[in-house]
Write a protein that holds these residues in place. Structure first.
Motif, PDB file in Angstrom:
ATOM      1  N   ALA A   1      -6.190   2.007   0.837  1.00  0.00           N
ATOM      2  CA  ALA A   1      -5.531   2.642  -0.248  1.00  0.00           C
ATOM      3  C   ALA A   1      -5.426   1.285  -1.392  1.00  0.00           C
ATOM      4  O   ALA A   1      -5.600   1.548  -2.490  1.00  0.00           O
ATOM      5  CB  ALA A   1      -4.068   2.723   0.241  1.00  0.00           C
ATOM      6  N   ARG A   2      -5.379   0.200  -0.812  1.00  0.00           N
ATOM      7  CA  ARG A   2      -5.469  -1.036  -1.950  1.00  0.00           C
ATOM      8  C   ARG A   2      -6.652  -1.075  -2.661  1.00  0.00           C
ATOM      9  O   ARG A   2      -6.868  -1.314  -3.777  1.00  0.00           O
ATOM     10  CB  ARG A   2      -5.159  -2.369  -1.299  1.00  0.00           C
ATOM     11  CG  ARG A   2      -3.698  -2.419  -0.776  1.00  0.00           C
ATOM     12  CD  ARG A   2      -3.586  -3.543   0.029  1.00  0.00           C
ATOM     13  NE  ARG A   2      -3.605  -4.795  -0.917  1.00  0.00           N
ATOM     14  CZ  ARG A   2      -4.453  -5.760  -0.667  1.00  0.00           C
ATOM     15  NH1 ARG A   2      -5.528  -5.699   0.380  1.00  0.00           N
ATOM     16  NH2 ARG A   2      -4.666  -6.841  -1.288  1.00  0.00           N
TER      17      ARG A   2
ATOM     18  N   ALA B   1      -2.949   6.114   1.577  1.00  0.00           N
ATOM     19  CA  ALA B   1      -3.600   5.765   3.037  1.00  0.00           C
ATOM     20  C   ALA B   1      -3.802   6.997   3.806  1.00  0.00           C
ATOM     21  O   ALA B   1      -4.842   7.144   4.416  1.00  0.00           O
ATOM     22  CB  ALA B   1      -2.614   4.485   3.640  1.00  0.00           C
TER      23      ALA B   1
ATOM     24  N   ALA C   1       0.832  -1.168   0.001  1.00  0.00           N
ATOM     25  CA  ALA C   1      -0.122   0.072  -0.186  1.00  0.00           C
ATOM     26  C   ALA C   1       0.883   1.270   0.024  1.00  0.00           C
ATOM     27  O   ALA C   1       1.801   1.338   0.642  1.00  0.00           O
ATOM     28  CB  ALA C   1      -0.896  -0.027   1.173  1.00  0.00           C
TER      29      ALA C   1
ATOM     30  N   ASP D   1      -4.394   0.964   5.094  1.00  0.00           N
ATOM     31  CA  ASP D   1      -3.441   0.289   4.034  1.00  0.00           C
ATOM     32  C   ASP D   1      -4.480  -0.373   3.073  1.00  0.00           C
ATOM     33  O   ASP D   1      -4.396  -0.297   1.934  1.00  0.00           O
ATOM     34  CB  ASP D   1      -2.583  -0.361   4.336  1.00  0.00           C
ATOM     35  CG  ASP D   1      -1.240   0.012   5.006  1.00  0.00           C
ATOM     36  OD1 ASP D   1      -1.140   1.574   4.689  1.00  0.00           O
ATOM     37  OD2 ASP D   1      -0.403  -0.401   5.609  1.00  0.00           O
ATOM     38  N   SER D   2      -5.569  -1.014   3.679  1.00  0.00           N
ATOM     39  CA  SER D   2      -6.544  -1.702   2.911  1.00  0.00           C
ATOM     40  C   SER D   2      -7.153  -0.812   1.984  1.00  0.00           C
ATOM     41  O   SER D   2      -7.836  -1.003   1.160  1.00  0.00           O
ATOM     42  CB  SER D   2      -7.513  -2.402   3.716  1.00  0.00           C
ATOM     43  OG  SER D   2      -6.586  -3.609   4.388  1.00  0.00           O
TER      44      SER D   2
END
Length: 527
Positions: A482-483, A12, A7, A479-480
């Motif tokens: 961002a993904r 994020a 990420a 971070d999830s």
């Protein structure tokens, strides 16, 4: 499958900043038409401008103003049922619920009833529950659900379309009865039947969720529901037993009549859709539009909160997270040295929590030519509480967007899983469905059940969803986020750059129903 990319910390951080603002207590739950929602809409518009998008609303601005009408009662309606030669005055909240009307302030009428089985009509599956019945000027009584055996999204569509079929047949009212003992299915519980009703009403007097001619949307208690079948060929209990043992039900006329008097109070207000555009680079394909959207509204403030109780429905994951990741996908588009071939629209919807009303208004009053919208991805409630490794694309089985989602996911080490909760009828419960009804191939993208997702989803849906606990106290995995944003960028980028526009698959139910003359792609062979 490709290794999942790490990420981007900057992505994020930006997503976190957007969610923290949109889910702030100061925005008071972003209820449709509220001051908090207006602030959120201004914020999204400012972000669109900072990203470099063009305004794509009405009159050269960022907004499309949706005209809403709230209908309620100051005095409870009066209903009298005549059955078996006896007239009984019904008690509001105990015996019946009658929705206020957004189309008629005063209602004074009398009508009979017709039972129509499940109330389904569909050529492909051979449903015609109205065959041989004349329901013009009558109140239709139908059993909730369907005989079964249908794909979950088709079943959900048919059930959500029952009132439109009722109105198209010339009936003036609708009562839906549960398949088990209890009050009516669609408007349960009876006590809620008289809650304020919200719908959009355009300048021509057309309503969004209320079909023209639909005067009565009713629920009845179990006792009153049984009275509707006095003197009928079958009792309600016999019909329910028949529904359990066999498939389709035959309808018949009912003998009772209902007299109704009511006065609805109307309040008008507005709330905007927020629309930004990244113009395509191809001289021909730029006239076509790919859409990324997410709903900006949530539930506002809990009206009956106890002293000291958290009363704000912040909607951090539902759907500040969806809007924030949509904004980040827009940033990814704007950061590329080459613009996409097709134009890309970014829409923050209002009124989703009121019944998909903002998206429905835009689908009926688009700010670009309706035929130019060729594909859509809806970002609604990504549960960013774990490092997801799969996604569910509701609607992916119907069009080439499914393959696009799979390709984009594969490039990031993310798989695409089938609908893990078909009983929830998600396909018809989010904004993209209103565009499907206009013939636009569309999917709703949610984080999946793999890598611990099933337990996280189960806890979220049972304890957090549509509660004040959906706030920033949750351990959100930025971070999830961002993904998820990057995945949606890649999906939309492929849709925008492909030589072929998104297409319904050959023989697809929704494509054939809503876009019968549109282009088709070969259906994938069964595995």
């Amino acid at each position: 499958m490709a290794q999942s990319p790490a990420a981007d910390p900057a992505m994020a951080r930006r997503i976190r900043a957007d969610v923290e603002f949109l889910a702030s207590d100061n925005l008071e739950g972003r209820d449709t038409g509220s001051r908090g929602y207006a602030i959120a809409a201004d914020y999204v518009a400012s972000q669109f401008r900072a990203i470099g998008l063009e305004p794509a609303g009405e009159k050269g601005g960022w907004f499309l103003t949706v005209p809403f009408r709230r209908a309620s009662y100051e005095v409870q309606p009066k209903l009298a049922l005549t059955a078996g030669g006896k007239t009984v005055v019904l008690e509001p909240g105990k015996d019946f619920g009658l929705r206020p009307s957004v189309l008629a302030k005063s209602r004074k009428l009398s009508a009979g009833f017709v039972f129509v089985g499940y109330g389904l009509q569909d050529r492909r599956y051979g449903f015609d529950d109205y065959r041989g019945l004349d329901v013009r000027g009558k109140i239709v009584v139908a059993l909730a659900g369907s005989p079964g055996g249908l794909a979950s999204d088709v079943d959900a569509h048919l059930n959500s379309s029952k009132e439109r079929v009722v109105a198209a047949q010339g009936a003036i009212g609708y009562v839906e009865l549960s398949r088990n003992n209890g009050s009516a299915g669609r408007f349960d519980p009876v006590q809620r039947g008289s809650r304020p009703l919200v719908d959009w009403i355009d300048s021509n007097g057309v309503a969004g969720a209320t079909p023209a001619g639909m005067q009565l949307q009713l629920s009845f208690s179990q006792d009153v529901a049984e009275q509707l079948f006095v003197g009928a060929p079958k009792s309600l209990s016999a019909i329910r037993a028949e529904a359990k043992s066999k498939g389709r039900l035959r309808g018949f006329n009912l003998r009772p009549t209902l007299a109704v008097e009511s006065e609805s109070k109307w309040e008008g207000y507005t709330s905007p859709e927020v629309i930004g555009l990244l113009r395509g680079s191809d001289p021909t394909l730029a006239a076509q539009h790919v859409v990324l959207m997410g709903h900006l509204d949530h539930l506002g403030i809990k009206p009956d909160a106890k002293p000291g109780e958290d009363a704000i429905y912040n909607g951090a994951l539902d759907n500040a997270a969806g809007v924030a990741t949509m904004l980040e996908a827009a940033r990814q588009f704007a950061a590329q040295p080459v613009r996409p071939k097709r134009s890309v629209m970014f829409i923050a919807n209002t009124g989703e929590e009121r019944g998909l009303l903002g998206a429905d208004y835009y689908a009926n009053h688009p700010t670009v030519p309706a035929a130019s919208i060729v594909g859509l991805v809806d970002l609604d409630m990504p549960v960013l509480l774990y490092p997801f490794t799969d996604v569910t694309a509701f609607g992916a089985d119907h069009s080439t967007i499914g393959a696009t989602v799979a390709d984009a996911g594969r490039s990031m080490g993310i798989s695409v899983a089938p609908d893990p909760m078909p009983q929830e009828a998600i396909f018809t419960r989010s904004d993209h469905y209103k565009f499907v009804r206009k013939g636009v191939p569309a999917v709703l993208l949610m984080t999946g059940y793999a890598n611990g997702g099933a337990a996280v989803w189960g806890n979220y849906l049972s304890k957090v969803y549509h509660s004040p606990q959906d706030d920033l106290s949750q351990k959100i995995d930025w971070d999830s986020g961002a993904r998820y944003a990057l995945l949606n960028y890649r999906i939309a980028r492929e849709m925008a750059d492909s030589t072929q526009r998104p297409m319904w698959l050959q023989g697809d139910y929704f494509g054939d129903l809503f876009d019968p003359s549109g282009p088709r792609a070969p259906a994938a062979p069964a595995r």
